[in-house]
Design a protein around this motif. Structure first.
Motif, PDB file in Angstrom:
ATOM      1  N   THR A  85      -4.918  -8.151  14.128  1.00  0.00           N
ATOM      2  CA  THR A  85      -4.605  -8.483  12.739  1.00  0.00           C
ATOM      3  C   THR A  85      -4.551  -9.982  12.519  1.00  0.00           C
ATOM      4  O   THR A  85      -3.913 -10.703  13.278  1.00  0.00           O
ATOM      5  CB  THR A  85      -3.253  -7.862  12.331  1.00  0.00           C
ATOM      6  N   ASP A  86      -5.196 -10.438  11.460  1.00  0.00           N
ATOM      7  CA  ASP A  86      -4.998 -11.803  10.975  1.00  0.00           C
ATOM      8  C   ASP A  86      -3.741 -11.769  10.099  1.00  0.00           C
ATOM      9  O   ASP A  86      -3.779 -11.237   8.983  1.00  0.00           O
ATOM     10  CB  ASP A  86      -6.210 -12.250  10.157  1.00  0.00           C
ATOM     11  N   PRO A  87      -2.628 -12.306  10.576  1.00  0.00           N
ATOM     12  CA  PRO A  87      -1.359 -12.145   9.855  1.00  0.00           C
ATOM     13  C   PRO A  87      -1.311 -12.859   8.513  1.00  0.00           C
ATOM     14  O   PRO A  87      -0.416 -12.598   7.703  1.00  0.00           O
ATOM     15  CB  PRO A  87      -0.331 -12.725  10.834  1.00  0.00           C
TER      16      PRO A  87
ATOM     17  N   ASP B  34       9.458  -8.193  -3.325  1.00  0.00           N
ATOM     18  CA  ASP B  34      10.345  -8.784  -2.317  1.00  0.00           C
ATOM     19  C   ASP B  34       9.821 -10.120  -1.810  1.00  0.00           C
ATOM     20  O   ASP B  34      10.410 -10.727  -0.918  1.00  0.00           O
ATOM     21  CB  ASP B  34      10.512  -7.805  -1.147  1.00  0.00           C
ATOM     22  N   GLY B  35       8.698 -10.570  -2.370  1.00  0.00           N
ATOM     23  CA  GLY B  35       8.167 -11.879  -2.023  1.00  0.00           C
ATOM     24  C   GLY B  35       7.268 -11.912  -0.810  1.00  0.00           C
ATOM     25  O   GLY B  35       6.965 -13.008  -0.297  1.00  0.00           O
ATOM     26  N   VAL B  36       6.814 -10.748  -0.330  1.00  0.00           N
ATOM     27  CA  VAL B  36       5.918 -10.726   0.822  1.00  0.00           C
ATOM     28  C   VAL B  36       4.596 -11.390   0.453  1.00  0.00           C
ATOM     29  O   VAL B  36       4.054 -11.177  -0.635  1.00  0.00           O
ATOM     30  CB  VAL B  36       5.684  -9.279   1.289  1.00  0.00           C
ATOM     31  N   ASP B  37       4.071 -12.181   1.375  1.00  0.00           N
ATOM     32  CA  ASP B  37       2.808 -12.884   1.155  1.00  0.00           C
ATOM     33  C   ASP B  37       1.650 -11.916   1.380  1.00  0.00           C
ATOM     34  O   ASP B  37       1.195 -11.722   2.507  1.00  0.00           O
ATOM     35  CB  ASP B  37       2.693 -14.091   2.094  1.00  0.00           C
TER      36      ASP B  37
ATOM     37  N   GLU C 292      12.576  -1.383   3.175  1.00  0.00           N
ATOM     38  CA  GLU C 292      12.787  -1.254   4.621  1.00  0.00           C
ATOM     39  C   GLU C 292      11.627  -0.494   5.256  1.00  0.00           C
ATOM     40  O   GLU C 292      11.102  -0.896   6.310  1.00  0.00           O
ATOM     41  CB  GLU C 292      14.096  -0.514   4.901  1.00  0.00           C
ATOM     42  N   ILE C 293      11.203   0.608   4.639  1.00  0.00           N
ATOM     43  CA  ILE C 293      10.086   1.392   5.162  1.00  0.00           C
ATOM     44  C   ILE C 293       8.812   0.554   5.164  1.00  0.00           C
ATOM     45  O   ILE C 293       8.046   0.557   6.133  1.00  0.00           O
ATOM     46  CB  ILE C 293       9.920   2.686   4.337  1.00  0.00           C
ATOM     47  N   GLY C 294       8.594  -0.178   4.067  1.00  0.00           N
ATOM     48  CA  GLY C 294       7.400  -1.013   3.979  1.00  0.00           C
ATOM     49  C   GLY C 294       7.416  -2.154   4.975  1.00  0.00           C
ATOM     50  O   GLY C 294       6.398  -2.420   5.638  1.00  0.00           O
ATOM     51  N   HIS C 295       8.543  -2.828   5.114  1.00  0.00           N
ATOM     52  CA  HIS C 295       8.631  -3.955   6.051  1.00  0.00           C
ATOM     53  C   HIS C 295       8.463  -3.495   7.497  1.00  0.00           C
ATOM     54  O   HIS C 295       7.837  -4.199   8.300  1.00  0.00           O
ATOM     55  CB  HIS C 295       9.973  -4.669   5.888  1.00  0.00           C
ATOM     56  N   ALA C 296       9.032  -2.337   7.829  1.00  0.00           N
ATOM     57  CA  ALA C 296       8.906  -1.849   9.202  1.00  0.00           C
ATOM     58  C   ALA C 296       7.442  -1.608   9.557  1.00  0.00           C
ATOM     59  O   ALA C 296       6.981  -1.972  10.649  1.00  0.00           O
ATOM     60  CB  ALA C 296       9.719  -0.565   9.377  1.00  0.00           C
ATOM     61  N   ALA C 297       6.705  -0.999   8.626  1.00  0.00           N
ATOM     62  CA  ALA C 297       5.279  -0.769   8.873  1.00  0.00           C
ATOM     63  C   ALA C 297       4.512  -2.086   8.894  1.00  0.00           C
ATOM     64  O   ALA C 297       3.608  -2.283   9.720  1.00  0.00           O
ATOM     65  CB  ALA C 297       4.720   0.161   7.799  1.00  0.00           C
ATOM     66  N   LEU C 298       4.880  -2.990   8.013  1.00  0.00           N
ATOM     67  CA  LEU C 298       4.216  -4.288   7.972  1.00  0.00           C
ATOM     68  C   LEU C 298       4.425  -5.054   9.275  1.00  0.00           C
ATOM     69  O   LEU C 298       3.504  -5.734   9.765  1.00  0.00           O
ATOM     70  CB  LEU C 298       4.744  -5.094   6.788  1.00  0.00           C
ATOM     71  N   ASP C 299       5.605  -4.948   9.853  1.00  0.00           N
ATOM     72  CA  ASP C 299       5.862  -5.603  11.146  1.00  0.00           C
ATOM     73  C   ASP C 299       4.934  -5.055  12.234  1.00  0.00           C
ATOM     74  O   ASP C 299       4.452  -5.812  13.084  1.00  0.00           O
ATOM     75  CB  ASP C 299       7.326  -5.401  11.555  1.00  0.00           C
ATOM     76  N   VAL C 300       4.703  -3.744  12.206  1.00  0.00           N
ATOM     77  CA  VAL C 300       3.790  -3.140  13.183  1.00  0.00           C
ATOM     78  C   VAL C 300       2.372  -3.671  12.976  1.00  0.00           C
ATOM     79  O   VAL C 300       1.678  -4.025  13.940  1.00  0.00           O
ATOM     80  CB  VAL C 300       3.813  -1.602  13.056  1.00  0.00           C
ATOM     81  N   LEU C 301       1.960  -3.740  11.731  1.00  0.00           N
ATOM     82  CA  LEU C 301       0.614  -4.222  11.428  1.00  0.00           C
ATOM     83  C   LEU C 301       0.450  -5.684  11.830  1.00  0.00           C
ATOM     84  O   LEU C 301      -0.578  -6.067  12.414  1.00  0.00           O
ATOM     85  CB  LEU C 301       0.334  -4.042   9.932  1.00  0.00           C
ATOM     86  N   ARG C 302       1.444  -6.496  11.549  1.00  0.00           N
ATOM     87  CA  ARG C 302       1.364  -7.914  11.911  1.00  0.00           C
ATOM     88  C   ARG C 302       1.374  -8.112  13.426  1.00  0.00           C
ATOM     89  O   ARG C 302       0.773  -9.059  13.941  1.00  0.00           O
ATOM     90  CB  ARG C 302       2.536  -8.668  11.284  1.00  0.00           C
ATOM     91  N   ALA C 303       2.065  -7.244  14.143  1.00  0.00           N
ATOM     92  CA  ALA C 303       2.172  -7.384  15.595  1.00  0.00           C
ATOM     93  C   ALA C 303       0.894  -6.964  16.309  1.00  0.00           C
ATOM     94  O   ALA C 303       0.721  -7.299  17.495  1.00  0.00           O
ATOM     95  CB  ALA C 303       3.347  -6.556  16.112  1.00  0.00           C
ATOM     96  N   GLU C 304       0.015  -6.252  15.616  1.00  0.00           N
ATOM     97  CA  GLU C 304      -1.256  -5.855  16.228  1.00  0.00           C
ATOM     98  C   GLU C 304      -2.097  -7.108  16.499  1.00  0.00           C
ATOM     99  O   GLU C 304      -2.370  -7.896  15.593  1.00  0.00           O
ATOM    100  CB  GLU C 304      -2.004  -4.896  15.291  1.00  0.00           C
ATOM    101  N   PRO C 305      -2.528  -7.344  17.754  1.00  0.00           N
ATOM    102  CA  PRO C 305      -3.280  -8.568  18.074  1.00  0.00           C
ATOM    103  C   PRO C 305      -4.568  -8.737  17.280  1.00  0.00           C
ATOM    104  O   PRO C 305      -5.035  -9.864  17.090  1.00  0.00           O
ATOM    105  CB  PRO C 305      -3.578  -8.401  19.574  1.00  0.00           C
TER     106      PRO C 305
END
Length: 244
Positions: free
Chosen positions: A110-112, A133-136, A95-108
């Motif tokens: 960032t190449d998602p 968890d299968g994150v790409d 959960e902690i990792g995904h929450a931070a990853l969502d912030v990083l991906r939402a940064e314009p």
């Protein structure tokens, strides 16, 4: 001269308001990104400088928070009271990792489709859990953060894994190293493990606070700290090249 830019980002995770440090490269346009996990003691200027160094290499980098408010523990017992149950709960770590990853991906910027996760200690274990968890991800790097996962989940890691550990680390013991290696082999992961001779736990982290109490088996090793950073940068250059 154009320089990197940085800002503080707040976001919810684990029932807390996390405070991360986002560093953006000088060049314009989208760039590959690195999720950067801190040691168990939490987020401090050492991790912020790591994120800045990655931005100077052309990456979008987010040093994420573990404890809310960007808190850094100086008392190891207080740290252990927070991190021990966290490390025993893969769901919370994810959960902690995904929450931070969502912030990083939402940064314009960032190449998602081009993101790696690198972490130290607890942050490294969270990077591994995101892979399980299968994150790409394009690469996973973990320094002093070796932990085995739940049966069968490591096969979901689809990127190279690099791990570094000190030979004299009593927390990440030879038994931990063997269990980690066995799990990676059984899952068919592309993995590497570097053992830094003579280094103890948290060898990569310089002393930063005169009030910091250090546990036995924890010591800075400047030479191996530099080598481990170069190894992390080499992993990124191989798996997530940047033109920065």
């Amino acid at each position: 001269m154009t320089t990197i830019t940085t800002r503080t980002v707040a976001y919810p995770a684990d029932g807390l308001t996390m405070t991360g440090h986002l560093a953006l490269p000088a060049r314009t346009g989208r760039a590959p990104a690195v999720l950067l996990g801190p040691e168990g003691a939490g987020l401090n200027d050492v991790q912020r400088r790591r994120a800045d160094a990655l931005a100077e290499l052309g990456y979008v980098a987010l040093a994420f928070d573990l404890h809310g408010g960007g808190h850094w523990f100086t008392d190891p017992q207080e740290m252990l009271a927070r991190t021990t149950p966290l490390l025993a709960d893969p769901g919370r770590m994810r959960e902690i990792g995904h929450a931070a990853l969502d912030v990083l991906r939402a940064e314009p910027r960032t190449d998602p489709d081009r993101i790696a996760a690198v972490g130290y200690g607890t942050g490294g274990i969270i990077a591994l859990e995101l892979g399980r968890d299968g994150v790409d991800l394009k690469a996973i790097g973990t320094v002093n953060g070796l932990a085995t996962g739940r049966p069968g989940e490591t096969a979901r890691i689809r990127c190279p894994v690099w791990a570094g550990v000190g030979s004299e680390d009593p927390i990440m013991s030879p038994a931990h190293r063997e269990a980690f290696a066995a799990e990676m082999r059984a899952a068919g992961v592309d993995w590497r493990l570097v053992v830094y001779g003579g280094a103890q736990h948290a060898f990569h982290h310089p002393p930063v606070d005169h009030e910091q109490t250090v546990l036995p088996g924890v010591a800075h090793h400047p030479l191996h700290a530099r080598r481990a950073w170069r190894d992390v940068v080499a992993l990124l250059a191989e798996c997530l090249p940047s033109t920065g």
